[in-house]
Design a protein around this motif. Structure first.
Motif, PDB file in Angstrom:
ATOM      1  N   ILE A 295       0.510  -1.080  -0.036  1.00 30.02           N
ATOM      2  CA  ILE A 295      -0.158  -0.207   0.421  1.00 30.02           C
ATOM      3  C   ILE A 295       1.122   1.545  -0.045  1.00 30.02           C
ATOM      4  CG2 ILE A 295      -0.325   0.280   2.788  1.00 30.02           C
ATOM      5  CD1 ILE A 295      -3.355   1.414   1.837  1.00 30.02           C
ATOM      6  N   PHE A 296       0.177   2.274  -0.751  1.00 29.48           N
ATOM      7  CA  PHE A 296       1.087   3.171  -0.952  1.00 29.48           C
ATOM      8  C   PHE A 296       0.219   4.682  -0.648  1.00 29.48           C
ATOM      9  CE2 PHE A 296       2.292   7.121  -3.709  1.00 29.48           C
ATOM     10  CZ  PHE A 296       3.545   7.194  -3.604  1.00 29.48           C
ATOM     11  N   ASN A 297       1.545   5.366   0.096  1.00 25.53           N
ATOM     12  CA  ASN A 297       0.497   6.753   1.288  1.00 25.53           C
ATOM     13  C   ASN A 297       1.662   7.253   0.869  1.00 25.53           C
ATOM     14  OD1 ASN A 297      -2.375   6.644   2.606  1.00 25.53           O
ATOM     15  ND2 ASN A 297      -1.238   4.213   3.598  1.00 25.53           N
ATOM     16  N   TYR A 298       1.449   8.632   1.122  1.00 26.55           N
ATOM     17  CA  TYR A 298       1.872  10.228  -0.161  1.00 26.55           C
ATOM     18  C   TYR A 298       0.511  11.077   0.994  1.00 26.55           C
ATOM     19  CZ  TYR A 298       3.825  13.774  -2.382  1.00 26.55           C
ATOM     20  OH  TYR A 298       4.892  15.037  -3.111  1.00 26.55           O
ATOM     21  N   VAL A 299       1.082  11.703   1.725  1.00 28.15           N
ATOM     22  CA  VAL A 299       0.228  13.012   2.385  1.00 28.15           C
ATOM     23  C   VAL A 299       1.745  14.778   2.015  1.00 28.15           C
ATOM     24  CG1 VAL A 299      -1.067  14.121   4.184  1.00 28.15           C
ATOM     25  CG2 VAL A 299      -0.872  11.841   3.485  1.00 28.15           C
ATOM     26  N   MET A 300       1.170  15.009   0.868  1.00 29.65           N
ATOM     27  CA  MET A 300       1.965  16.578   1.792  1.00 29.65           C
ATOM     28  C   MET A 300       3.784  16.056   1.411  1.00 29.65           C
ATOM     29  SD  MET A 300      -0.703  18.703   3.167  1.00 29.65           S
ATOM     30  CE  MET A 300       0.528  20.418   3.236  1.00 29.65           C
ATOM     31  N   GLY A 301       4.212  15.346   0.414  1.00 33.74           N
ATOM     32  CA  GLY A 301       5.697  15.307   0.176  1.00 33.74           C
ATOM     33  C   GLY A 301       6.584  14.253   0.854  1.00 33.74           C
ATOM     34  N   ASP A 302       5.400  13.162   2.545  1.00 36.59           N
ATOM     35  CA  ASP A 302       5.990  12.394   2.987  1.00 36.59           C
ATOM     36  C   ASP A 302       5.493  10.895   2.717  1.00 36.59           C
ATOM     37  OD1 ASP A 302       7.406  14.093   4.681  1.00 36.59           O
ATOM     38  OD2 ASP A 302       5.609  14.034   6.263  1.00 36.59           O
ATOM     39  N   TRP A 303       6.232  10.040   2.383  1.00 41.82           N
ATOM     40  CA  TRP A 303       5.031   8.873   2.181  1.00 41.82           C
ATOM     41  C   TRP A 303       5.342   8.007   2.288  1.00 41.82           C
ATOM     42  CZ3 TRP A 303       8.674   5.660  -0.771  1.00 41.82           C
ATOM     43  CH2 TRP A 303       9.631   6.454  -1.261  1.00 41.82           C
ATOM     44  N   THR A 304       5.266   7.079   2.472  1.00 46.57           N
ATOM     45  CA  THR A 304       5.394   5.093   2.862  1.00 46.57           C
ATOM     46  C   THR A 304       5.367   4.619   1.634  1.00 46.57           C
ATOM     47  OG1 THR A 304       3.856   4.713   4.041  1.00 46.57           O
ATOM     48  CG2 THR A 304       5.382   5.790   5.238  1.00 46.57           C
ATOM     49  N   ILE A 305       6.123   3.356   1.439  1.00 46.40           N
ATOM     50  CA  ILE A 305       4.971   1.701   0.765  1.00 46.40           C
ATOM     51  C   ILE A 305       5.840   0.965   1.438  1.00 46.40           C
ATOM     52  CG2 ILE A 305       5.710   0.228  -0.971  1.00 46.40           C
ATOM     53  CD1 ILE A 305       6.926   2.951  -2.535  1.00 46.40           C
ATOM     54  N   GLU A 306       3.972   0.099   2.388  1.00 42.81           N
ATOM     55  CA  GLU A 306       4.173  -1.027   3.176  1.00 42.81           C
ATOM     56  C   GLU A 306       3.633  -2.187   2.785  1.00 42.81           C
ATOM     57  OE1 GLU A 306       4.391   1.164   7.385  1.00 42.81           O
ATOM     58  OE2 GLU A 306       2.970   1.620   6.347  1.00 42.81           O
ATOM     59  N   ILE A 307       3.691  -3.244   2.748  1.00 42.35           N
ATOM     60  CA  ILE A 307       3.199  -4.666   2.554  1.00 42.35           C
ATOM     61  C   ILE A 307       1.645  -4.960   3.173  1.00 42.35           C
ATOM     62  CG2 ILE A 307       3.495  -7.126   3.306  1.00 42.35           C
ATOM     63  CD1 ILE A 307       5.064  -6.098   0.742  1.00 42.35           C
ATOM     64  N   THR A 308       1.178  -4.724   2.954  1.00 38.09           N
ATOM     65  CA  THR A 308      -0.559  -4.875   3.141  1.00 38.09           C
ATOM     66  C   THR A 308      -0.711  -6.476   3.461  1.00 38.09           C
ATOM     67  OG1 THR A 308      -2.750  -4.592   3.047  1.00 38.09           O
ATOM     68  CG2 THR A 308      -1.110  -4.451   1.060  1.00 38.09           C
ATOM     69  N   ASP A 309      -1.706  -7.099   4.137  1.00 37.84           N
ATOM     70  CA  ASP A 309      -2.302  -8.740   4.304  1.00 37.84           C
ATOM     71  C   ASP A 309      -4.142  -8.087   4.418  1.00 37.84           C
ATOM     72  OD1 ASP A 309      -3.500  -6.520   6.438  1.00 37.84           O
ATOM     73  OD2 ASP A 309      -2.989  -7.933   8.522  1.00 37.84           O
ATOM     74  N   ILE A 310      -4.191  -6.569   3.068  1.00 38.44           N
ATOM     75  CA  ILE A 310      -5.491  -6.725   2.648  1.00 38.44           C
ATOM     76  C   ILE A 310      -5.370  -8.007   1.591  1.00 38.44           C
ATOM     77  CG2 ILE A 310      -7.046  -5.648   1.311  1.00 38.44           C
ATOM     78  CD1 ILE A 310      -6.376  -3.088   2.763  1.00 38.44           C
ATOM     79  N   PRO A 311      -7.017  -9.217   1.810  1.00 36.56           N
ATOM     80  CA  PRO A 311      -6.904  -9.817   0.443  1.00 36.56           C
ATOM     81  C   PRO A 311      -7.080  -9.123  -0.089  1.00 36.56           C
ATOM     82  CG  PRO A 311      -8.093 -10.560   2.574  1.00 36.56           C
ATOM     83  CD  PRO A 311      -7.536  -9.113   2.935  1.00 36.56           C
ATOM     84  N   ARG A 312      -6.554  -9.915  -1.709  1.00 35.47           N
ATOM     85  CA  ARG A 312      -6.310  -9.761  -2.903  1.00 35.47           C
ATOM     86  C   ARG A 312      -7.376  -9.369  -3.762  1.00 35.47           C
ATOM     87  NH1 ARG A 312      -4.686 -11.836  -6.860  1.00 35.47           N
ATOM     88  NH2 ARG A 312      -3.128 -10.378  -7.799  1.00 35.47           N
ATOM     89  N   ASN A 313      -8.266 -10.185  -2.732  1.00 37.54           N
ATOM     90  CA  ASN A 313      -9.543  -9.944  -3.985  1.00 37.54           C
ATOM     91  C   ASN A 313     -10.402  -8.839  -3.293  1.00 37.54           C
ATOM     92  OD1 ASN A 313     -10.111 -10.941  -1.319  1.00 37.54           O
ATOM     93  ND2 ASN A 313     -11.645 -13.188  -1.576  1.00 37.54           N
ATOM     94  N   ARG A 314     -10.147  -8.084  -2.556  1.00 38.84           N
ATOM     95  CA  ARG A 314     -10.969  -7.327  -2.128  1.00 38.84           C
ATOM     96  C   ARG A 314     -10.475  -6.194  -3.261  1.00 38.84           C
ATOM     97  NH1 ARG A 314     -10.688  -6.499   3.780  1.00 38.84           N
ATOM     98  NH2 ARG A 314     -11.071  -4.110   3.676  1.00 38.84           N
ATOM     99  N   ILE A 315      -8.945  -6.103  -3.312  1.00 36.04           N
ATOM    100  CA  ILE A 315      -8.083  -4.101  -4.257  1.00 36.04           C
ATOM    101  C   ILE A 315      -8.403  -5.036  -5.047  1.00 36.04           C
ATOM    102  CG2 ILE A 315      -5.962  -3.855  -4.795  1.00 36.04           C
ATOM    103  CD1 ILE A 315      -4.756  -5.665  -2.104  1.00 36.04           C
ATOM    104  N   GLN A 316     -10.005  -3.542  -6.034  1.00 36.97           N
ATOM    105  CA  GLN A 316     -10.741  -3.479  -6.884  1.00 36.97           C
ATOM    106  C   GLN A 316      -9.461  -2.851  -8.049  1.00 36.97           C
ATOM    107  OE1 GLN A 316     -14.732  -1.943  -6.365  1.00 36.97           O
ATOM    108  NE2 GLN A 316     -15.226  -3.170  -4.661  1.00 36.97           N
ATOM    109  N   HIS A 317      -8.594  -2.124  -7.703  1.00 34.31           N
ATOM    110  CA  HIS A 317      -7.723  -1.457  -8.601  1.00 34.31           C
ATOM    111  C   HIS A 317      -6.445  -1.520  -7.814  1.00 34.31           C
ATOM    112  CE1 HIS A 317     -11.534   0.044  -9.356  1.00 34.31           C
ATOM    113  NE2 HIS A 317     -11.930   0.783  -8.430  1.00 34.31           N
ATOM    114  N   LYS A 318      -5.868  -3.062  -8.922  1.00 36.03           N
ATOM    115  CA  LYS A 318      -4.545  -3.529  -8.247  1.00 36.03           C
ATOM    116  C   LYS A 318      -3.204  -2.676  -9.303  1.00 36.03           C
ATOM    117  CE  LYS A 318      -2.955  -6.764  -9.721  1.00 36.03           C
ATOM    118  NZ  LYS A 318      -2.925  -8.707 -10.196  1.00 36.03           N
ATOM    119  N   ASN A 319      -2.760  -2.303  -8.300  1.00 35.97           N
ATOM    120  CA  ASN A 319      -1.196  -1.529  -9.486  1.00 35.97           C
ATOM    121  C   ASN A 319      -1.932  -0.149 -10.032  1.00 35.97           C
ATOM    122  OD1 ASN A 319       0.420  -3.407  -8.477  1.00 35.97           O
ATOM    123  ND2 ASN A 319       0.006  -4.578 -10.893  1.00 35.97           N
TER     124      ASN A 319
END
Length: 355
Positions: A295-319
């Protein structure tokens, strides 16, 4: 408007309404998930999640199984661009779902000033009882965003509980500056300084499923009153949108753009994050490489990329990443995308005449 699992089941007479507001990236969904975790199992909870962009991400981040949820994207539920969807959603809750509690998570650029008036529209038969408005505040970025975006002033002025969130990312001076700004609008604001939106929810929500609440559900105020036909509801909405009291001009001119990532090297995500123009206020999305889903999160110049355990079948907009910023940031986002495997999905401006 998209819907999750919205059930009927036990019918309540009054729906208690709580609004979660705050600027983009302040932690609204985190607070929403905390409430879901502690919510009594013997009461019916419905979520209304509102996203600014055309591609929704926050609904995927909502935790819990069998959650009753409506998602409204493409603009703020409090502006004319999706006002119709919002009122129709509330009408369905009033006539069919009838939950005990409605949690509304508004888009980060929303002006929520008219919510109380919307909840008292005659078609709702006094069902909705507005209880509290929580305003999430990003401790590190609020003061800077306040100088630029008018929606923050509206959110502060209409809120009563202020959650100074992400305090681990801000100095004491920055936190005090934020509190002084908020205090301009309230003589005695209620502050919680915290991380991960952790506040004593029992002070505001009836988390014990008390007898008073259950007794109130025995009578249905809308029973015996005929349901409006689709034509009648549309006519009501047409008259509402023609009202001179309706706020038509949005407080902030922001746009969103989606980009599909066709690469396989996560460093491309890091590079675009570092190359974004400073005026970009928010970006988010899910990206997958051989190491897993991130999961990629960006807020006003600060950002993180972290592994997520959300099931793939719940993610409608991958990549797909969604970027939000003022119109003059769109060209800079396009330039930043040229160094990687990115495909533009188009710019979305909810307040334009074409949308």
């Amino acid at each position: 408007m998209t819907k999750g699992k919205v059930e009927t089941g036990n019918i309540s007479d009054v729906t208690r309404v709580y609004l979660i507001t705050g600027f983009l990236g302040s932690g609204k969904t985190t607070l929403l998930n905390r409430i879901i975790e502690k919510f009594p199992k013997d009461q019916k909870l419905t979520l209304l999640v509102n996203e600014f962009g055309e591609i929704g991400v926050d609904g995927t981040l909502v935790e819990g199984d069998d959650i009753d949820m409506m998602e409204i994207s493409k603009g703020s539920i409090f502006c004319v661009c999706v006002k119709t969807d919002f009122i129709k959603g509330l009408y369905e809750l009033n006539t069919t779902v009838k939950p005990d509690v409605l949690l509304i998570e508004s888009t980060g650029v929303a002006n929520p000033s008219d919510l109380k008036k919307d909840l008292k529209l005659p078609i709702f038969n006094d069902r909705f009882d507005f209880r509290e408005q929580f305003c999430l505040v990003d401790a590190a970025h609020f003061a800077d965003a306040y100088e630029v975006y008018a929606s923050l002033e509206k959110q502060i002025a209409s809120s009563s509980v202020f959650i100074i969130n992400k305090t681990d990312t801000a100095s004491l001076e920055k936190i005090e500056e934020t509190k002084k700004i908020i205090a301009r609008f309230h003589p005695a604001p209620l502050f919680f300084e915290t991380t991960f939106a952790d506040i004593p929810l029992e002070r505001f929500l009836e988390l014990d499923g008390g007898k008073e609440t259950l007794a109130a559900s025995l009578k249905d105020s809308s029973s015996g009153k005929p349901k409006l036909s689709d034509t009648e509801l549309d006519q009501f909405l047409d008259d509402l949108l023609d009202s001179p009291d309706l706020e038509i001009t949005p407080p902030d001119m922001l746009m969103s753009v989606g980009y599909r990532w066709n690469g396989n090297d996560i460093t491309e995500i890091e590079k675009i994050a570092n190359d974004l123009p400073a005026s970009v206020v928010r970006a988010k999305g899910f990206v997958e490489d051989e190491s897993g889903m991130h999961i990629f999160n960006y807020v006003m110049g600060d950002w993180t990329i972290e592994i997520t355990d959300i099931p793939r079948n719940r993610i409608q907009h991958k990549n797909i990443l969604v970027f939000i910023g003022p119109p003059d940031s769109m060209a800079g986002i396009e330039t930043a995308s040229e160094s990687g495997s990115w495909e533009s999905l188009g710019v979305f401006q909810p307040y334009s005449e074409e949308s």
